[in-house]
Design a protein around this motif. Structure first.
Motif, PDB file in Angstrom:
ATOM      1  N   LEU A 170      -0.619  26.110 -58.766  1.00 20.42           N
ATOM      2  CA  LEU A 170       0.870  26.191 -58.633  1.00 20.42           C
ATOM      3  C   LEU A 170       1.583  25.102 -59.187  1.00 20.42           C
ATOM      4  CD1 LEU A 170       0.043  28.837 -56.589  1.00 20.42           C
ATOM      5  CD2 LEU A 170       1.634  28.000 -54.965  1.00 20.42           C
ATOM      6  N   SER A 171       0.859  23.891 -59.076  1.00 18.01           N
ATOM      7  CA  SER A 171       1.633  22.632 -59.330  1.00 18.01           C
ATOM      8  C   SER A 171       0.372  21.773 -59.921  1.00 18.01           C
ATOM      9  CB  SER A 171       2.199  21.979 -58.156  1.00 18.01           C
ATOM     10  OG  SER A 171       2.785  21.005 -58.422  1.00 18.01           O
ATOM     11  N   LEU A 172       0.445  21.634 -61.103  1.00 17.09           N
ATOM     12  CA  LEU A 172      -0.499  20.891 -61.926  1.00 17.09           C
ATOM     13  C   LEU A 172      -0.394  19.132 -61.385  1.00 17.09           C
ATOM     14  CD1 LEU A 172      -2.662  20.676 -64.043  1.00 17.09           C
ATOM     15  CD2 LEU A 172      -0.814  20.201 -65.622  1.00 17.09           C
ATOM     16  N   PRO A 173       0.625  18.522 -61.154  1.00 19.89           N
ATOM     17  CA  PRO A 173       0.538  17.253 -60.535  1.00 19.89           C
ATOM     18  C   PRO A 173      -0.207  17.343 -59.187  1.00 19.89           C
ATOM     19  CG  PRO A 173       2.834  17.815 -61.290  1.00 19.89           C
ATOM     20  CD  PRO A 173       2.016  18.953 -61.376  1.00 19.89           C
ATOM     21  N   ALA A 174      -0.697  18.027 -58.648  1.00 24.75           N
ATOM     22  CA  ALA A 174      -1.422  18.075 -57.359  1.00 24.75           C
ATOM     23  C   ALA A 174      -2.816  17.684 -57.608  1.00 24.75           C
ATOM     24  CB  ALA A 174      -1.598  19.502 -56.645  1.00 24.75           C
ATOM     25  N   VAL A 175      -3.176  17.452 -59.184  1.00 26.79           N
ATOM     26  CA  VAL A 175      -4.536  17.021 -59.203  1.00 26.79           C
ATOM     27  C   VAL A 175      -4.546  15.421 -58.708  1.00 26.79           C
ATOM     28  CG1 VAL A 175      -4.863  18.297 -61.454  1.00 26.79           C
ATOM     29  CG2 VAL A 175      -3.907  16.198 -61.330  1.00 26.79           C
ATOM     30  N   VAL A 300       0.723  11.806 -52.049  1.00 27.30           N
ATOM     31  CA  VAL A 300       1.796  12.544 -51.847  1.00 27.30           C
ATOM     32  C   VAL A 300       3.019  11.894 -52.056  1.00 27.30           C
ATOM     33  CG1 VAL A 300       2.825  14.229 -50.074  1.00 27.30           C
ATOM     34  CG2 VAL A 300       0.296  13.993 -50.199  1.00 27.30           C
ATOM     35  N   GLY A 301       3.088  10.669 -51.587  1.00 27.01           N
ATOM     36  CA  GLY A 301       4.308  10.019 -51.725  1.00 27.01           C
ATOM     37  C   GLY A 301       4.730   9.543 -53.410  1.00 27.01           C
ATOM     38  N   VAL A 302       3.560   9.107 -53.945  1.00 20.12           N
ATOM     39  CA  VAL A 302       3.791   8.967 -55.516  1.00 20.12           C
ATOM     40  C   VAL A 302       3.993  10.222 -56.186  1.00 20.12           C
ATOM     41  CG1 VAL A 302       2.093   8.504 -57.431  1.00 20.12           C
ATOM     42  CG2 VAL A 302       1.891   7.183 -55.393  1.00 20.12           C
ATOM     43  N   GLN A 303       3.201  11.535 -55.613  1.00 23.74           N
ATOM     44  CA  GLN A 303       3.604  12.647 -56.256  1.00 23.74           C
ATOM     45  C   GLN A 303       5.130  12.940 -56.240  1.00 23.74           C
ATOM     46  OE1 GLN A 303       1.632  17.118 -56.644  1.00 23.74           O
ATOM     47  NE2 GLN A 303       2.011  16.216 -54.663  1.00 23.74           N
ATOM     48  N   ALA A 304       5.757  12.865 -55.014  1.00 22.04           N
ATOM     49  CA  ALA A 304       7.238  13.284 -54.668  1.00 22.04           C
ATOM     50  C   ALA A 304       7.910  12.136 -55.506  1.00 22.04           C
ATOM     51  CB  ALA A 304       7.462  13.023 -53.175  1.00 22.04           C
ATOM     52  N   LEU A 305       7.752  11.048 -55.827  1.00 26.59           N
ATOM     53  CA  LEU A 305       8.690  10.166 -56.506  1.00 26.59           C
ATOM     54  C   LEU A 305       8.377  10.349 -58.130  1.00 26.59           C
ATOM     55  CD1 LEU A 305      10.422   7.736 -56.655  1.00 26.59           C
ATOM     56  CD2 LEU A 305       8.216   6.090 -56.594  1.00 26.59           C
ATOM     57  N   LYS A 307       6.869  13.238 -59.705  1.00 24.69           N
ATOM     58  CA  LYS A 307       6.642  14.400 -60.331  1.00 24.69           C
ATOM     59  C   LYS A 307       7.887  15.012 -61.486  1.00 24.69           C
ATOM     60  CE  LYS A 307       5.587  18.862 -57.979  1.00 24.69           C
ATOM     61  NZ  LYS A 307       5.645  19.605 -56.770  1.00 24.69           N
ATOM     62  N   PRO A 308       7.228  15.491 -62.355  1.00 25.49           N
ATOM     63  CA  PRO A 308       8.312  15.881 -63.510  1.00 25.49           C
ATOM     64  C   PRO A 308       9.357  16.922 -62.984  1.00 25.49           C
ATOM     65  CG  PRO A 308       6.002  16.480 -64.315  1.00 25.49           C
ATOM     66  CD  PRO A 308       6.003  16.033 -62.589  1.00 25.49           C
ATOM     67  N   TYR A 309       8.824  18.121 -62.070  1.00 23.31           N
ATOM     68  CA  TYR A 309       9.811  19.019 -61.392  1.00 23.31           C
ATOM     69  C   TYR A 309      10.149  18.832 -59.965  1.00 23.31           C
ATOM     70  CZ  TYR A 309      10.514  20.939 -66.098  1.00 23.31           C
ATOM     71  OH  TYR A 309      10.697  21.406 -67.541  1.00 23.31           O
ATOM     72  N   PRO A 310      10.476  17.787 -59.359  1.00 28.14           N
ATOM     73  CA  PRO A 310      10.450  17.745 -58.161  1.00 28.14           C
ATOM     74  C   PRO A 310      11.821  18.649 -57.248  1.00 28.14           C
ATOM     75  CG  PRO A 310      11.563  15.781 -58.734  1.00 28.14           C
ATOM     76  CD  PRO A 310      11.108  16.752 -60.095  1.00 28.14           C
ATOM     77  N   THR A 311      11.668  18.875 -56.027  1.00 28.89           N
ATOM     78  CA  THR A 311      12.579  19.321 -55.199  1.00 28.89           C
ATOM     79  C   THR A 311      12.592  18.479 -54.111  1.00 28.89           C
ATOM     80  OG1 THR A 311      11.407  20.860 -53.905  1.00 28.89           O
ATOM     81  CG2 THR A 311      12.258  21.579 -55.873  1.00 28.89           C
ATOM     82  N   LEU A 312      13.645  18.658 -53.131  1.00 31.50           N
ATOM     83  CA  LEU A 312      13.669  17.850 -51.898  1.00 31.50           C
ATOM     84  C   LEU A 312      12.426  18.189 -51.062  1.00 31.50           C
ATOM     85  CD1 LEU A 312      17.610  18.033 -50.855  1.00 31.50           C
ATOM     86  CD2 LEU A 312      16.405  16.456 -52.316  1.00 31.50           C
ATOM     87  N   SER A 313      11.739  19.209 -51.265  1.00 24.74           N
ATOM     88  CA  SER A 313      10.818  19.504 -50.257  1.00 24.74           C
ATOM     89  C   SER A 313       9.571  18.716 -50.480  1.00 24.74           C
ATOM     90  CB  SER A 313      10.220  20.989 -50.764  1.00 24.74           C
ATOM     91  OG  SER A 313       9.045  21.332 -50.020  1.00 24.74           O
ATOM     92  N   ASP A 314       9.549  18.004 -51.829  1.00 21.01           N
ATOM     93  CA  ASP A 314       8.386  17.070 -52.225  1.00 21.01           C
ATOM     94  C   ASP A 314       8.522  15.775 -51.303  1.00 21.01           C
ATOM     95  OD1 ASP A 314       6.919  18.803 -54.398  1.00 21.01           O
ATOM     96  OD2 ASP A 314       8.746  18.278 -55.302  1.00 21.01           O
ATOM     97  N   PRO A 315       9.638  14.959 -51.586  1.00 16.98           N
ATOM     98  CA  PRO A 315       9.720  13.732 -50.451  1.00 16.98           C
ATOM     99  C   PRO A 315       9.510  14.346 -49.041  1.00 16.98           C
ATOM    100  CG  PRO A 315      11.643  14.181 -51.677  1.00 16.98           C
ATOM    101  CD  PRO A 315      10.664  15.057 -52.173  1.00 16.98           C
ATOM    102  N   GLY A 316      10.129  15.599 -48.718  1.00 16.03           N
ATOM    103  CA  GLY A 316      10.128  15.993 -47.383  1.00 16.03           C
ATOM    104  C   GLY A 316       8.597  16.033 -46.684  1.00 16.03           C
ATOM    105  N   LEU A 317       7.770  16.513 -47.556  1.00 17.04           N
ATOM    106  CA  LEU A 317       6.500  16.500 -46.970  1.00 17.04           C
ATOM    107  C   LEU A 317       5.900  15.198 -46.855  1.00 17.04           C
ATOM    108  CD1 LEU A 317       3.622  17.994 -46.557  1.00 17.04           C
ATOM    109  CD2 LEU A 317       3.188  17.749 -48.982  1.00 17.04           C
TER     110      LEU A 317
END
Length: 406
Positions: A170-175, A300-305, A307-317
């Motif tokens: 679903l989301s490649l940056p999750a690697v 998870v914080g690095v990915q939220a900061l 990520k190429p296509y983030p939403t508010l949900s990413d820093p929310g996690l």
């Protein structure tokens, strides 16, 4: 220990379900802060419609969701005005439940007095609630992430790696999370932040798990190709995270930079931005090898900061995961400043977005300035978490002594 958490959970889920059936979701569905081109509900519905009518949804340039979602929602779980709110509420509820399970496993207890607080911090977090009300598939990414971590904490490596493989689909940056989650499945989630000692991980333990993850990923990749009938989906989904073809505004740091980028510089900077995400894995895993759950949290914080296509949900996690590390609270360096920056950004983002795209009295610089403030807030929270995680092991310094971590 008490049962307050067990009582709070159904009440929070019921409140969340009421919100889902209110008029609010209709006003949020097309907000670029809550849904990206890779997580948009309207684009998902469009792709499902094309797929059900025998048209390849990946032949155009708008559909970028995983074929796994395409096959799931076109067969098993059809999306309607009634099923979608229930499904997204169930996804959020499952993610909150998984977060509480992670906390209990870390605390070594079947039930704690903080369970209700953790449920509330996830289900009432505006960065989580608003994207979910907008029916962004980023909510499902959060669920898969927390399930992977929960299974790893329980030592169920196969289940954790399967959930992680689905998340990467679903989301490649999750690697970024593959290495620490794999190591977490070996070491278990007991808090060792205050006992910073090197952990001996044998290669014979990790190599089979990495091979298993690769096997799950390959299986899901071929299943996705079977659903689509071709490999075009790879370019449209994974490729979007690497080449940034859609420059729709979002809360991230990429879109405006590449909007202004000259074409002949674009490949180089795309490579730099993509590699930049990967360079954090080894340092974080090495420095926090005594507590891989904390390493997962930081990545998870690095990915939220970044990520190429983030939403508010990413820093929310990321912010919700703060709740499972109460031992770091006394050592956070500037929590009030970080909170105020986020409060400031939460006001600027919708205001400048409206001035630019709805009122027509602003321009792209307005909204990008607010995303820079938002990025600064996310970065401040990440640095605070790193500082606190290191500071726990040192404890209160005594005058005249120097204490260093091993």
């Amino acid at each position: 220990m008490d049962g307050n958490g067990d009582l709070a959970f159904p009440a929070l889920v019921a409140a969340r379900l009421l919100l889902a059936f209110s008029p609010l979701p209709d006003a949020l569905k097309y907000d670029q802060q809550l849904s990206s081109p890779l997580t948009s509900y309207s684009r998902l519905r469009e792709g499902i419609y094309l797929f059900q009518h025998g048209i390849d949804p990946y032949s155009g340039g708008s559909f970028r969701h995983s074929p796994l979602l395409l096959s799931l929602f076109s067969t098993v779980l059809p999306l309607t005005r009634y099923t979608s709110p229930i499904l997204w509420t169930a996804v959020d509820s499952g993610a909150a439940w998984a977060l509480v399970q992670i906390w209990r496993l870390r605390a070594g207890a079947k039930r704690t007095s903080r369970d209700g607080q953790i449920y509330a911090l996830y289900l009432l977090n505006p960065y989580i609630v608003l994207p979910s009300l907008a029916l962004s598939t980023s909510s499902m990414e959060n669920l898969l992430c927390l399930l992977a971590v929960m299974f790893a904490c329980r030592g169920r490596a196969s289940a954790a790696l399967l959930a992680l493989a689905c998340l990467v689909q679903l989301s490649l940056p999750a690697v970024l999370l593959v290495a620490p989650t794999t190591l977490l499945a070996i070491t278990r989630p007991v808090s060792r932040l205050a006992l910073a000692r090197p952990f001996d991980v044998q290669g014979k333990q990790t190599i089979p798990l990495i091979a298993e993850f690769v096997g799950y990923s390959a299986l899901l990749t071929f299943a996705s190709t079977f659903v689509c009938g071709n490999w075009r989906w790879v370019e449209k989904t994974w490729g979007a995270s690497l080449t940034l073809p859609d420059l729709t505004p979002n809360p991230g740091l990429w879109w405006y930079f590449f909007t202004e980028m000259f074409d002949h510089f674009r490949p180089f900077f795309l490579m730099v931005f993509c590699v930049h995400l990967l360079i954090y894995i080894a340092p974080v895993c090495i420095k926090f090898q005594h507590d891989f759950l904390y390493a997962v949290f930081l990545l998870v914080g690095v990915q939220a900061l970044f990520k190429p296509y983030p939403t508010l949900s990413d820093p929310g996690l990321f912010f919700s995961m703060f709740s499972i590390f109460p031992e770091i609270y006394p050592y956070l360096r500037h929590p009030i400043v970080t909170a105020l920056i986020h409060l400031h950004a939460s006001l600027l983002l919708p205001l400048f977005n409206s001035l630019w795209l709805r009122q027509g009295t602003g321009n792209a610089n307005f909204f990008y300035a607010s995303t820079l403030v938002f990025g600064m807030g996310n970065g401040a929270a990440l640095l605070d978490a790193i500082w606190a995680g290191l500071r726990v092991a040192i404890g209160e310094l005594k005058e005249g002594y120097e204490v260093a971590q091993e």
